[in-house]
Design a protein around this motif. Structure first.
Motif, PDB file in Angstrom:
ATOM      1  N   VAL A 130       1.971   3.400  22.789  1.00  0.00           N
ATOM      2  CA  VAL A 130       2.004   4.719  23.410  1.00  0.00           C
ATOM      3  C   VAL A 130       0.918   5.569  22.760  1.00  0.00           C
ATOM      4  N   SER A 131       0.691   6.761  23.318  1.00  0.00           N
ATOM      5  CA  SER A 131      -0.264   7.701  22.735  1.00  0.00           C
ATOM      6  C   SER A 131       0.330   9.097  22.791  1.00  0.00           C
ATOM      7  N   ASP A 132       0.004   9.906  21.780  1.00  0.00           N
ATOM      8  CA  ASP A 132       0.455  11.295  21.787  1.00  0.00           C
ATOM      9  C   ASP A 132      -0.495  12.135  22.652  1.00  0.00           C
ATOM     10  N   PRO A 133      -0.238  13.420  22.844  1.00  0.00           N
ATOM     11  CA  PRO A 133      -1.058  14.206  23.786  1.00  0.00           C
ATOM     12  C   PRO A 133      -2.526  14.347  23.429  1.00  0.00           C
ATOM     13  N   VAL A 134      -2.915  14.155  22.172  1.00  0.00           N
ATOM     14  CA  VAL A 134      -4.342  14.238  21.835  1.00  0.00           C
ATOM     15  C   VAL A 134      -4.997  12.864  21.809  1.00  0.00           C
ATOM     16  N   GLY A 135      -4.213  11.812  22.094  1.00  0.00           N
ATOM     17  CA  GLY A 135      -4.781  10.470  22.187  1.00  0.00           C
ATOM     18  C   GLY A 135      -4.561   9.579  20.991  1.00  0.00           C
ATOM     19  N   THR A 136      -3.826  10.031  19.969  1.00  0.00           N
ATOM     20  CA  THR A 136      -3.546   9.175  18.813  1.00  0.00           C
ATOM     21  C   THR A 136      -2.799   7.936  19.274  1.00  0.00           C
ATOM     22  N   PRO A 137      -3.355   6.730  19.078  1.00  0.00           N
ATOM     23  CA  PRO A 137      -2.674   5.520  19.536  1.00  0.00           C
ATOM     24  C   PRO A 137      -1.570   5.108  18.559  1.00  0.00           C
ATOM     25  N   LEU A 138      -0.363   4.977  19.089  1.00  0.00           N
ATOM     26  CA  LEU A 138       0.817   4.655  18.293  1.00  0.00           C
ATOM     27  C   LEU A 138       1.365   3.296  18.693  1.00  0.00           C
ATOM     28  N   GLU A 139       1.995   2.631  17.741  1.00  0.00           N
ATOM     29  CA  GLU A 139       2.656   1.357  18.002  1.00  0.00           C
ATOM     30  C   GLU A 139       4.092   1.448  17.517  1.00  0.00           C
ATOM     31  N   LEU A 140       5.037   1.180  18.399  1.00  0.00           N
ATOM     32  CA  LEU A 140       6.456   1.251  18.066  1.00  0.00           C
ATOM     33  C   LEU A 140       7.076  -0.127  18.130  1.00  0.00           C
ATOM     34  N   CYS A 141       7.892  -0.449  17.148  1.00  0.00           N
ATOM     35  CA  CYS A 141       8.665  -1.685  17.180  1.00  0.00           C
ATOM     36  C   CYS A 141       9.980  -1.463  16.447  1.00  0.00           C
ATOM     37  N   ALA A 142      10.957  -2.332  16.720  1.00  0.00           N
ATOM     38  CA  ALA A 142      12.262  -2.224  16.071  1.00  0.00           C
ATOM     39  C   ALA A 142      12.482  -3.326  15.045  1.00  0.00           C
ATOM     40  N   HIS A 143      11.726  -4.421  15.152  1.00  0.00           N
ATOM     41  CA  HIS A 143      11.963  -5.564  14.258  1.00  0.00           C
ATOM     42  C   HIS A 143      10.646  -6.221  13.865  1.00  0.00           C
ATOM     43  N   MET A 144      10.657  -6.828  12.681  1.00  0.00           N
ATOM     44  CA  MET A 144       9.582  -7.685  12.184  1.00  0.00           C
ATOM     45  C   MET A 144      10.197  -8.898  11.506  1.00  0.00           C
ATOM     46  N   GLU A 145       9.409  -9.949  11.384  1.00  0.00           N
ATOM     47  CA  GLU A 145       9.803 -11.022  10.473  1.00  0.00           C
ATOM     48  C   GLU A 145       9.860 -10.467   9.053  1.00  0.00           C
ATOM     49  N   THR A 146      10.603 -11.135   8.202  1.00  0.00           N
ATOM     50  CA  THR A 146      10.736 -10.669   6.820  1.00  0.00           C
ATOM     51  C   THR A 146      10.205 -11.717   5.844  1.00  0.00           C
ATOM     52  N   ARG A 147       9.858 -11.223   4.670  1.00  0.00           N
ATOM     53  CA  ARG A 147       9.418 -12.040   3.550  1.00  0.00           C
ATOM     54  C   ARG A 147      10.111 -11.526   2.287  1.00  0.00           C
ATOM     55  N   PRO A 148      10.158 -12.314   1.219  1.00  0.00           N
ATOM     56  CA  PRO A 148      10.833 -11.849  -0.002  1.00  0.00           C
ATOM     57  C   PRO A 148      10.129 -10.630  -0.607  1.00  0.00           C
ATOM     58  N   ARG A 149      10.902  -9.674  -1.083  1.00  0.00           N
ATOM     59  CA  ARG A 149      10.328  -8.594  -1.878  1.00  0.00           C
ATOM     60  C   ARG A 149       9.854  -9.188  -3.211  1.00  0.00           C
ATOM     61  N   LEU A 150       8.722  -8.707  -3.695  1.00  0.00           N
ATOM     62  CA  LEU A 150       8.134  -9.243  -4.924  1.00  0.00           C
ATOM     63  C   LEU A 150       8.064  -8.197  -6.033  1.00  0.00           C
ATOM     64  N   HIS A 151       8.872  -7.141  -5.922  1.00  0.00           N
ATOM     65  CA  HIS A 151       8.738  -6.021  -6.855  1.00  0.00           C
ATOM     66  C   HIS A 151       9.151  -6.376  -8.282  1.00  0.00           C
ATOM     67  N   ILE A 152       9.952  -7.436  -8.486  1.00  0.00           N
ATOM     68  CA  ILE A 152      10.282  -7.847  -9.865  1.00  0.00           C
ATOM     69  C   ILE A 152       9.721  -9.226 -10.196  1.00  0.00           C
ATOM     70  N   ASP A 153       8.849  -9.747  -9.340  1.00  0.00           N
ATOM     71  CA  ASP A 153       8.126 -10.980  -9.674  1.00  0.00           C
ATOM     72  C   ASP A 153       6.829 -10.602 -10.382  1.00  0.00           C
ATOM     73  N   PHE A 154       7.003 -10.112 -11.604  1.00  0.00           N
ATOM     74  CA  PHE A 154       5.883  -9.478 -12.313  1.00  0.00           C
ATOM     75  C   PHE A 154       4.706 -10.416 -12.535  1.00  0.00           C
ATOM     76  N   GLN A 155       4.972 -11.710 -12.606  1.00  0.00           N
ATOM     77  CA  GLN A 155       3.897 -12.669 -12.843  1.00  0.00           C
ATOM     78  C   GLN A 155       2.929 -12.750 -11.671  1.00  0.00           C
ATOM     79  N   LEU A 156       3.325 -12.224 -10.513  1.00  0.00           N
ATOM     80  CA  LEU A 156       2.479 -12.260  -9.321  1.00  0.00           C
ATOM     81  C   LEU A 156       1.734 -10.958  -9.075  1.00  0.00           C
TER      82      LEU A 156
END
Length: 336
Positions: free
Chosen positions: A115-141
């Protein structure tokens, strides 16, 4: 001063989600975002690289798309909606107002609506994505600045009030705003319950001024600058480290190899409760710093990534910010 907000919008946008950028050299841009910011590659091929922050479980928050001729532009900024049926409601809502709305296929995402807003900003809307593991405590990476999650965008628009009213109808509330007299110049709007998902600033637009990732520790902001220097991007450290007035967070702004601007910052406050009033900042006395620090370079106020194929419109009155160049000129003995 501010337009009304619909607290029961027709469909439920929940947060800023992902941004799609065009780049001239995919490997070079990948190096910047992995080894300077510390993002993680979720998937990649010869034309596209999908990245996410360490604390993100959804597949991507940044998509780099190789386009040698059109590099340096933004394809779209993305928002999540809560349910799939919100997408159908959004499609009808935009079409009823004569605004573009089209279904597309997007890898690693569920049903996706453009979709686009009234000045033309192109937007993308979705409700779902594939998931991957969070890595916030995998400090070695961990690498670079350990960027945690995408937080917000700032865009330019030729009329802040009009676009603020549009997003207010979609349930975006204001945490803070920038004004000069009775003129609204900047609106800091949110859906997810912190103070920002989308900032709108009056300037030639639409254009993407920056997108921002959070970091866990203040020193990670300095780490981003250090690794920018180590990796050969030191001249791209454009502004900061510093502290914002609006939002109050510590920050640094960096330019990637194609000139896209990305901010790293240490998050901000909660804004869920409805009795909280937006905070006003006076543009006549604000350089967007809080109490200390020099103003930004003039280019920080005016340069932005254009949206692919979207015509830009100048505001009725050109902005006149307190840039570093103007500040130094006014401080010189010859001009006093």
């Amino acid at each position: 001063m501010l337009p009304p907000v619909n607290l029961r919008p027709s469909f439920n946008i929940t947060r800023s989600s992902h941004v799609r950028l065009t780049v001239a050299d995919l490997a070079e841009s990948r190096n910047f975002y992995v080894n300077v910011l510390g993002l993680v590659v979720s998937d990649e091929d010869e034309r596209t690289c999908y990245l996410r922050g360490l604390a993100e479980a959804c597949h991507h928050s940044l998509v780099l798309q190789w386009d040698e001729e059109g590099a340096g532009s933004c394809e779209r900024i993305g928002f999540r909606v809560f349910f799939d049926e919100d997408l159908d409601l959004a499609y009808a809502w935009f079409r009823e107002r004569g605004l573009p709305a089209a279904w597309v296929d997007a890898p690693y995402q569920g049903r996706t609506l453009h979709v686009s807003d009234p000045v033309g900003t192109p937007l993308e809307l979705c409700a779902h994505m594939e998931t991957r593991p969070r890595l916030h405590i995998d400090f070695q990476l961990h690498k670079g600045a350990h960027a945690q999650r995408l937080d917000h965008y700032q865009t330019f628009a030729p009329d802040t009030y009009e676009l603020c009213a549009f997003y207010g109808e979609l349930g975006f509330r204001n945490s803070e705003y920038l004004a000069h007299g009775d003129k609204l110049l900047g609106a800091f709007m949110y859906r997810k319950g912190t103070c920002l998902d989308l900032a709108i600033v009056e300037n030639t637009g639409p254009a993407l001024h920056h997108f921002a990732y959070t970091v866990s520790e203040s020193h990670d902001i300095f780490t981003a600058c250090d690794f920018a220097g180590i990796q050969g991007y030191g001249e791209g450290v454009e502004r900061g480290p510093g502290r914002h007035g609006p939002g109050g967070m510590l920050f640094a702004y960096l330019r990637d190899p194609d000139g896209h601007r990305v901010e790293v910052f240490n998050s901000h406050y909660q804004t869920i409760d409805t009795e909280i009033e937006p905070v006003r900042w006076d543009a006549g006395s604000l350089s967007t710093n809080a109490r200390w620090g020099l103003p930004a370079l003039e280019r920080w106020y005016f340069e932005a990534s254009p949206f692919v194929g979207v015509e830009q419109i100048p505001p009725a009155e050109p902005p006149n910010p307190m840039s570093l160049e103007r500040f130094l000129l006014e401080q010189s003995p010859s001009t006093r």
